[in-house]
Motif scaffolding. Structure first.
Motif, mmCIF file in Angstrom:
data_model
loop_
_atom_site.group_PDB
_atom_site.id
_atom_site.type_symbol
_atom_site.label_atom_id
_atom_site.label_comp_id
_atom_site.label_asym_id
_atom_site.label_seq_id
_atom_site.Cartn_x
_atom_site.Cartn_y
_atom_site.Cartn_z
ATOM 1 N N GLY A 1 0.848 -1.188 0.000
ATOM 2 C CA GLY A 1 0.000 0.000 0.000
ATOM 3 C C GLY A 1 0.885 1.239 0.000
ATOM 4 N N LEU A 2 0.623 2.152 -0.934
ATOM 5 C CA LEU A 2 1.436 3.370 -1.046
ATOM 6 C C LEU A 2 0.655 4.631 -0.683
ATOM 7 C CD1 LEU A 2 3.434 2.737 -4.362
ATOM 8 C CD2 LEU A 2 4.151 2.304 -2.005
ATOM 9 N N ALA A 3 -0.547 4.465 -0.178
ATOM 10 C CA ALA A 3 -1.350 5.631 0.190
ATOM 11 C C ALA A 3 -0.972 6.076 1.597
ATOM 12 C CB ALA A 3 -2.839 5.300 0.112
ATOM 13 N N ASN A 4 -0.022 6.993 1.681
ATOM 14 C CA ASN A 4 0.407 7.487 2.986
ATOM 15 C C ASN A 4 1.084 8.845 2.830
ATOM 16 O OD1 ASN A 4 3.366 6.948 2.540
ATOM 17 N ND2 ASN A 4 2.661 4.812 2.523
ATOM 18 N N ASN A 5 1.574 9.374 3.924
ATOM 19 C CA ASN A 5 2.130 10.727 3.951
ATOM 20 C C ASN A 5 3.651 10.761 3.819
ATOM 21 O OD1 ASN A 5 2.010 9.495 6.592
ATOM 22 N ND2 ASN A 5 2.713 11.431 7.459
ATOM 23 N N HIS A 6 4.237 9.698 3.216
ATOM 24 C CA HIS A 6 5.694 9.678 3.039
ATOM 25 C C HIS A 6 6.165 9.284 1.641
ATOM 26 C CE1 HIS A 6 6.968 10.717 7.077
ATOM 27 N NE2 HIS A 6 6.059 9.887 7.555
ATOM 28 N N ASP B 1 -13.702 -12.032 -4.768
ATOM 29 C CA ASP B 1 -14.403 -12.803 -3.734
ATOM 30 C C ASP B 1 -14.314 -12.121 -2.374
ATOM 31 O OD1 ASP B 1 -15.185 -15.169 -5.324
ATOM 32 O OD2 ASP B 1 -13.028 -15.456 -5.526
ATOM 33 N N TYR B 2 -13.165 -11.493 -2.094
ATOM 34 C CA TYR B 2 -12.963 -10.774 -0.838
ATOM 35 C C TYR B 2 -12.217 -9.485 -1.143
ATOM 36 C CZ TYR B 2 -14.437 -15.033 1.465
ATOM 37 O OH TYR B 2 -15.177 -16.116 1.874
ATOM 38 N N LEU B 3 -12.614 -8.425 -0.457
ATOM 39 C CA LEU B 3 -12.049 -7.102 -0.726
ATOM 40 C C LEU B 3 -11.537 -6.476 0.563
ATOM 41 C CD1 LEU B 3 -11.547 -4.756 -2.701
ATOM 42 C CD2 LEU B 3 -13.882 -3.970 -2.216
ATOM 43 N N PHE B 4 -10.256 -6.102 0.557
ATOM 44 C CA PHE B 4 -9.610 -5.481 1.707
ATOM 45 C C PHE B 4 -9.251 -4.043 1.360
ATOM 46 C CE2 PHE B 4 -9.030 -9.988 2.198
ATOM 47 C CZ PHE B 4 -9.243 -10.205 3.552
ATOM 48 N N VAL B 5 -9.594 -3.129 2.243
ATOM 49 C CA VAL B 5 -9.370 -1.702 2.015
ATOM 50 C C VAL B 5 -8.433 -1.171 3.096
ATOM 51 C CG1 VAL B 5 -10.456 0.570 1.857
ATOM 52 C CG2 VAL B 5 -11.611 -1.431 0.912
ATOM 53 N N CYS B 6 -7.293 -0.645 2.673
ATOM 54 C CA CYS B 6 -6.284 -0.128 3.597
ATOM 55 C C CYS B 6 -6.337 1.391 3.592
ATOM 56 C CB CYS B 6 -4.896 -0.613 3.188
ATOM 57 S SG CYS B 6 -4.752 -2.424 3.191
ATOM 58 N N VAL B 7 -6.480 1.978 4.775
ATOM 59 C CA VAL B 7 -6.683 3.419 4.896
ATOM 60 C C VAL B 7 -5.654 4.019 5.848
ATOM 61 C CG1 VAL B 7 -8.339 5.247 5.391
ATOM 62 C CG2 VAL B 7 -9.159 3.055 4.530
ATOM 63 N N HIS B 8 -5.018 5.095 5.394
ATOM 64 C CA HIS B 8 -4.090 5.861 6.230
ATOM 65 C C HIS B 8 -4.891 7.001 6.849
ATOM 66 C CE1 HIS B 8 0.220 5.607 6.901
ATOM 67 N NE2 HIS B 8 0.295 6.911 6.953
ATOM 68 N N TRP B 9 -5.015 7.020 8.173
ATOM 69 C CA TRP B 9 -5.928 7.973 8.815
ATOM 70 C C TRP B 9 -5.581 8.127 10.289
ATOM 71 C CZ3 TRP B 9 -11.214 4.826 8.612
ATOM 72 C CH2 TRP B 9 -11.053 3.616 9.295
ATOM 73 N N GLY B 10 -6.332 8.981 10.976
ATOM 74 C CA GLY B 10 -6.210 9.116 12.420
ATOM 75 C C GLY B 10 -5.121 10.075 12.860
ATOM 76 N N GLY C 1 -18.926 -2.194 0.514
ATOM 77 C CA GLY C 1 -18.594 -3.532 0.055
ATOM 78 C C GLY C 1 -17.278 -4.099 0.533
ATOM 79 N N ALA C 2 -16.537 -3.375 1.374
ATOM 80 C CA ALA C 2 -15.283 -3.916 1.902
ATOM 81 C C ALA C 2 -15.564 -5.070 2.859
ATOM 82 C CB ALA C 2 -14.499 -2.828 2.624
ATOM 83 N N ASP C 3 -14.729 -6.094 2.806
ATOM 84 C CA ASP C 3 -14.826 -7.196 3.763
ATOM 85 C C ASP C 3 -14.038 -6.915 5.032
ATOM 86 O OD1 ASP C 3 -16.447 -9.363 2.477
ATOM 87 O OD2 ASP C 3 -14.977 -9.040 0.892
ATOM 88 N N ALA C 4 -13.073 -6.002 4.949
ATOM 89 C CA ALA C 4 -12.307 -5.579 6.118
ATOM 90 C C ALA C 4 -11.648 -4.246 5.790
ATOM 91 C CB ALA C 4 -11.250 -6.605 6.510
ATOM 92 N N VAL C 5 -11.473 -3.435 6.816
ATOM 93 C CA VAL C 5 -10.744 -2.174 6.694
ATOM 94 C C VAL C 5 -9.519 -2.271 7.588
ATOM 95 C CG1 VAL C 5 -10.806 0.320 7.079
ATOM 96 C CG2 VAL C 5 -12.835 -0.860 6.195
ATOM 97 N N ILE C 6 -8.357 -1.984 7.006
ATOM 98 C CA ILE C 6 -7.083 -2.082 7.723
ATOM 99 C C ILE C 6 -6.496 -0.680 7.816
ATOM 100 C CG2 ILE C 6 -4.848 -3.222 7.844
ATOM 101 C CD1 ILE C 6 -7.099 -5.243 7.679
ATOM 102 N N GLY C 7 -6.354 -0.155 9.042
ATOM 103 C CA GLY C 7 -5.882 1.207 9.235
ATOM 104 C C GLY C 7 -4.409 1.295 9.580
ATOM 105 N N ALA C 8 -3.828 2.451 9.243
ATOM 106 C CA ALA C 8 -2.434 2.751 9.569
ATOM 107 C C ALA C 8 -2.302 4.261 9.747
ATOM 108 C CB ALA C 8 -1.499 2.252 8.471
ATOM 109 N N HIS C 9 -1.151 4.686 10.188
ATOM 110 C CA HIS C 9 -0.697 6.064 10.375
ATOM 111 C C HIS C 9 -0.438 6.434 11.829
ATOM 112 C CE1 HIS C 9 0.171 10.271 9.898
ATOM 113 N NE2 HIS C 9 -0.855 10.603 10.654
ATOM 114 N N PRO C 10 -1.295 6.043 12.798
ATOM 115 C CA PRO C 10 -1.042 6.493 14.173
ATOM 116 C C PRO C 10 0.261 5.996 14.791
ATOM 117 C CG PRO C 10 -3.348 5.939 13.916
ATOM 118 C CD PRO C 10 -2.642 5.464 12.665
ATOM 119 N N HIS C 11 0.906 4.969 14.202
ATOM 120 C CA HIS C 11 2.171 4.411 14.705
ATOM 121 C C HIS C 11 2.011 3.623 15.990
ATOM 122 C CE1 HIS C 11 4.277 6.516 11.555
ATOM 123 N NE2 HIS C 11 3.910 7.695 12.022
ATOM 124 N N VAL C 12 0.800 3.544 16.496
ATOM 125 C CA VAL C 12 0.510 2.731 17.678
ATOM 126 C C VAL C 12 -0.744 1.911 17.388
ATOM 127 C CG1 VAL C 12 1.552 4.326 19.333
ATOM 128 C CG2 VAL C 12 -0.874 4.582 18.732
#
Length: 303
Positions: A81-86, A176-185, A207-218
């Motif tokens: 995933g390349l959607a981030n602030n760096h 069949d399965y869809l994963f959505v990765c989001v940089h947020w928080g 329609g996402a089967d799961a949302v996977i978050g990143a950015h807070p570093h914790v």
């Protein structure tokens, strides 16, 4: 499928890799779990390039020589995933080098691209007769020019959820399965921002089967919404010299098409990320349950 949080190949990490290969970055038992997955996705929070100049007025800028893409291939990474602030820390030349570096290593990427269509593209991987889809978008960029809608190449953003919702709706019938990765928080807190929960719900509704978050570093909490999991933040996985607690998340699709989820607890010391077990693992599970709503995690990490 296994997902990790933020990956940044800091000087500490590169030093370990130079000295001991992948086992110096990720301990062997954990490497085995990552590399044995049918699909491994990471949040790639750096540019792979030797070109460009650091973004002005930015406290932290991350760029790594493309030769270190072998860290990712040694781990068994399939999707970045390349959607981030760096990823644009060193400008557009370095970002396009990142695209070519990953592609040359056989790693698919999503969340940034040469134009809007490329940045928002659905990545698919087939495994054991199932077609798995991946999308990524960021609600955190330092300046508006990083948004691929404003300047190309760039990052697929979701300050307005409409574009990501549309991408999810278009992707849903294709996989069949869809994963959505989001940089947020917000960084360095387990307290969610006011938008994370409604945005996460919108992506599940789309329609996402799961949302996977990143950015807070914790680590942040976990929620089941309409039976689908939202991981608000997985924290740093490979990053600093020391990481007190992090985790990877393993999704297993059973022959009956049921989804089982297991947490893989970890921490880093001297820039080596290792599995945690025993009391330390239990404390991570207990902490996650305390900041989550209605989530139970057993002693083996199964949710």
């Amino acid at each position: 499928m296994v997902f990790t949080g933020d990956v940044e190949l800091s000087p500490y990490v590169r030093r370990n890799y130079d000295a001991g290969g992948i086992d110096g970055v990720v301990a062997p038992e954990l490497v085995q779990q990552l590399s044995s997955a049918d699909i491994l996705e990471v949040n790639n929070e750096f540019a792979s390039s030797t070109r460009g100049t650091p973004a002005p007025d930015k406290q932290y800028t991350f760029r790594v020589d493309p030769s270190y893409v072998s860290v990712l291939t040694d781990m068994g990474v399939d999707v970045a995933g390349l959607a981030n602030n760096h990823v644009l820390d060193y400008g557009k030349e370095a970002l396009t080098d990142t695209f070519s570096t990953l592609s040359g290593a056989g790693i698919s990427y999503t969340g940034a691209g040469t134009d809007v269509s490329d940045a928002s593209k659905l990545v698919t991987v087939e495994a054991n007769g199932k077609k798995i889809g991946f999308l990524a978008a960021s609600r955190v960029i330092p300046v508006g020019s990083w948004n691929v809608e404003n300047s190309q190449p760039g990052v697929f953003t979701c300050y307005d959820t409409a574009a990501l919702v549309s991408a999810i709706q278009k992707a849903r019938p294709q996989v069949d399965y869809l994963f959505v990765c989001v940089h947020w928080g917000t960084e360095h807190t387990d307290v969610l921002t006011s938008y994370q929960t409604p945005d996460g719900h919108a992506y599940i509704d789309a329609g996402a089967d799961a949302v996977i978050g990143a950015h807070p570093h914790v680590l942040q909490g976990i929620e089941y919404y309409k039976g689908k999991p939202i991981f608000y933040s997985l924290g740093n996985f490979i990053f600093n010299e020391n990481i007190s607690s992090t985790m990877a998340v393993e999704f297993t699709i059973t022959p009956e098409d049921e989804v089982e989820i297991r947490l893989i607890p970890a921490s880093a010391s001297s820039a080596t990320t290792s599995l945690t077990s025993g009391e330390k693992a239990s404390s991570i599970y207990s902490y996650l349950m305390s900041i989550s709503d209605g989530v139970e995690i057993d002693e083996n990490g199964k949710m």
